[in-house]
Motif scaffolding. Structure first.
Motif, PDB file in Angstrom:
ATOM      1  N   THR A 186       0.835  -1.210   0.000  1.00  0.00           N
ATOM      2  CA  THR A 186       0.000   0.000   0.000  1.00  0.00           C
ATOM      3  C   THR A 186       0.865   1.254   0.000  1.00  0.00           C
ATOM      4  OG1 THR A 186      -1.761  -1.165   1.192  1.00  0.00           O
ATOM      5  CG2 THR A 186      -1.830   1.239   1.212  1.00  0.00           C
ATOM      6  N   ALA A 187       1.909   1.250   0.823  1.00  0.00           N
ATOM      7  CA  ALA A 187       2.798   2.414   0.905  1.00  0.00           C
ATOM      8  C   ALA A 187       3.482   2.686  -0.430  1.00  0.00           C
ATOM      9  CB  ALA A 187       3.839   2.187   1.999  1.00  0.00           C
ATOM     10  N   VAL A 188       3.927   1.638  -1.088  1.00  0.00           N
ATOM     11  CA  VAL A 188       4.618   1.798  -2.368  1.00  0.00           C
ATOM     12  C   VAL A 188       3.675   2.348  -3.431  1.00  0.00           C
ATOM     13  CG1 VAL A 188       5.656   0.504  -4.280  1.00  0.00           C
ATOM     14  CG2 VAL A 188       6.391   0.069  -1.917  1.00  0.00           C
ATOM     15  N   LEU A 280      -6.369  -6.699 -12.734  1.00  0.00           N
ATOM     16  CA  LEU A 280      -6.142  -5.539 -11.875  1.00  0.00           C
ATOM     17  C   LEU A 280      -4.631  -5.356 -11.761  1.00  0.00           C
ATOM     18  CD1 LEU A 280      -8.865  -6.523  -9.351  1.00  0.00           C
ATOM     19  CD2 LEU A 280      -8.809  -4.303 -10.477  1.00  0.00           C
ATOM     20  N   ARG A 281      -4.153  -4.203 -12.188  1.00  0.00           N
ATOM     21  CA  ARG A 281      -2.713  -3.980 -12.302  1.00  0.00           C
ATOM     22  C   ARG A 281      -2.137  -3.332 -11.053  1.00  0.00           C
ATOM     23  NH1 ARG A 281      -5.235  -3.358 -17.088  1.00  0.00           N
ATOM     24  NH2 ARG A 281      -4.420  -4.639 -18.801  1.00  0.00           N
ATOM     25  N   LEU A 295      -6.151  -3.613  -3.775  1.00  0.00           N
ATOM     26  CA  LEU A 295      -5.886  -4.064  -2.411  1.00  0.00           C
ATOM     27  C   LEU A 295      -7.025  -4.917  -1.871  1.00  0.00           C
ATOM     28  CD1 LEU A 295      -4.330  -0.782  -0.970  1.00  0.00           C
ATOM     29  CD2 LEU A 295      -3.143  -2.830  -1.759  1.00  0.00           C
ATOM     30  N   ARG A 296      -8.224  -4.738  -2.410  1.00  0.00           N
ATOM     31  CA  ARG A 296      -9.353  -5.580  -2.008  1.00  0.00           C
ATOM     32  C   ARG A 296      -9.216  -7.002  -2.557  1.00  0.00           C
ATOM     33  NH1 ARG A 296     -14.669  -7.134  -3.350  1.00  0.00           N
ATOM     34  NH2 ARG A 296     -14.408  -6.551  -5.552  1.00  0.00           N
ATOM     35  N   VAL A 297      -8.547  -7.123  -3.698  1.00  0.00           N
ATOM     36  CA  VAL A 297      -8.472  -8.406  -4.393  1.00  0.00           C
ATOM     37  C   VAL A 297      -7.213  -9.197  -4.036  1.00  0.00           C
ATOM     38  CG1 VAL A 297      -8.187  -9.410  -6.716  1.00  0.00           C
ATOM     39  CG2 VAL A 297      -9.941  -7.673  -6.305  1.00  0.00           C
ATOM     40  N   VAL A 298      -6.108  -8.505  -3.760  1.00  0.00           N
ATOM     41  CA  VAL A 298      -4.841  -9.196  -3.499  1.00  0.00           C
ATOM     42  C   VAL A 298      -4.935 -10.054  -2.240  1.00  0.00           C
ATOM     43  CG1 VAL A 298      -2.419  -8.888  -2.856  1.00  0.00           C
ATOM     44  CG2 VAL A 298      -3.406  -7.479  -4.643  1.00  0.00           C
TER      45      VAL A 298
END
Length: 406
Positions: A186-188, A280-281, A295-298
């Motif tokens: 998320t930070a990246v 989703l990339r 982030l919801r899918v990973v």
């Protein structure tokens, strides 16, 4: 049996030579990335049964049970449930994940309800299907697959010696594994691109330096250096450092389930997947990156990639086992001494010759050789075989078979 006329997709990351060499055609000088075989509306194969070329999707729509068989239609509806490809990567594809079936249905319904155009560049869900996939190497093949264990990635970041990476290494050691991976990714991906640019550049120089050495990270850093060379300013370079590097020898395969971040970096292979185009990339692309939806899918789970090697059945067919029903990949290595091999006819099939030649012959209601129609496939040529159509194969070469796992 129907010889397929297939479309080559000219994505920028594609090789200019690999698919032409497979097909025995002259290179055009333009990238040729994917050869599509199937009935996906984006680029359906075409067949000619005497009235000119017709998209396979239209042929199936006109008689689903006749083409696919009742069992396939009952399980997956009136469409071919898989998409078969030859993939030729000369440079890295985007870092990406695919949704599971529930996420795909929900995401597609939401975008439809909001009126997001189907061809909008910011659209995430092109259809309501999931996209598990299997890639099998035809030549040495390199990719990224799944998160490395956080403590191992922290050790790699320490070895790179980049100040901007130290906070990420600290998080990877201090937090629970899933939480740590989520926080760092998320930070990246949410960092200001200009602000994180210095760290991306320093990391790129560091992986190039380690790639030139002779240490524990040399081979992995060679892969990361290649990514950085193609995407020098992309935060996805840092995201890639979180992932395992996987190398496949010819004949080895890799299965990718929902939520697993991955990227193909270089090589030639066959790819078999559910009939979907949902991607989703995460980076390594100029295309749209929807960070909240991503982030919801990973699935933030460390994984050790499992390299698949085929098991050989009694009839000589080599089977690549996967946990999905929409597709099944097998391989036949044919020699002139072999007896004709009768193919299972319960489901539709696409047959692809990748070297040498394979002779397909229609046969009657017994296993004996028939005197029906005959079709010879050479490198890169493929055929569609309807459910219920009995076919034997002979020849000298390699034949891949894509079908449904009934």
């Amino acid at each position: 049996m129907d010889l397929l006329a297939n479309t080559v997709r000219p994505y920028a990351w594609g090789s200019t030579t690999a698919i032409p060499e497979l097909l025995g055609t002259e290179p055009t000088g333009e990238p040729q990335a994917e050869l599509w075989m199937g009935a996906h509306p984006g680029a359906p194969s075409r067949i000619d049964r005497g009235g000119g070329e017709t998209p396979l999707s239209e042929v199936i729509a006109a008689d689903p049970e006749g083409e696919l068989g009742r069992a396939t239609v009952e399980a997956f509806g009136p469409r071919l449930p898989f998409l078969f490809k030859v993939l030729a990567a000369a440079s890295p594809l985007s870092l990406q994940v695919h949704p599971d079936l529930t996420q795909a249905k929900e995401g597609f319904a939401d975008e439809e309800e909001r009126g997001v155009p189907a061809d909008a560049p910011h659209r995430n869900y092109k259809d309501a299907n999931h996209k598990p996939e299997l890639v099998c190497a035809l030549a040495p093949f390199t990719g990224l697959c799944g998160f490395r264990a956080p403590d191992e990635t922290a050790a790699l970041l320490d070895a790179l010696g980049v100040d901007g990476l130290k906070p990420y290494a600290d998080i990877l050691r201090a937090r629970p594994r899933d939480e740590a991976l989520s926080e760092v990714l998320t930070a990246v991906l949410t960092a200001d691109r200009k602000a994180i640019g210095e760290t991306v550049g320093a990391a790129a120089e560091a992986v190039r330096s380690l790639a030139d050495g002779d240490g524990p990270y040399t081979r992995d850093c060679a892969a990361y250096a290649g990514i950085a060379d193609h995407y020098p300013d992309d935060p996805g370079v840092l995201a890639a450092l979180l992932l395992n590097v996987v190398r496949l020898a010819p004949g080895e395969a890799l299965y990718l389930g929902a939520g697993v971040p991955h990227a193909y970096l270089e090589g030639l292979g066959v790819e078999l997947m559910a009939n979907s185009d949902n991607v989703l990339r995460c980076g390594l692309t100029p295309k749209h990156v929807d960070v909240p939806e991503l982030l919801r899918v990973v699935r933030f789970e460390p994984t050790e990639p499992e390299v698949l090697r085929p098991r050989t059945a009694s009839n000589g067919e080599q089977v690549y086992s996967t946990p999905v029903d929409e597709f099944r990949l097998t391989r036949h290595v044919l020699t002139p001494e072999d007896e004709p091999r009768l193919l299972d006819d319960r489901a539709p099939q696409i047959l692809l010759c990748t070297d040498g030649e394979a002779v397909l012959r229609e046969t009657g209601p017994t296993d004996a050789d028939g005197d029906g129609a005959e079709l010879t496939l050479t490198g890169g040529r493929s055929a569609f075989v309807r459910a219920g159509e009995r076919v034997t194969i002979t020849g000298s070469g390699t034949l891949f078979r894509a079908t449904v796992a009934l």
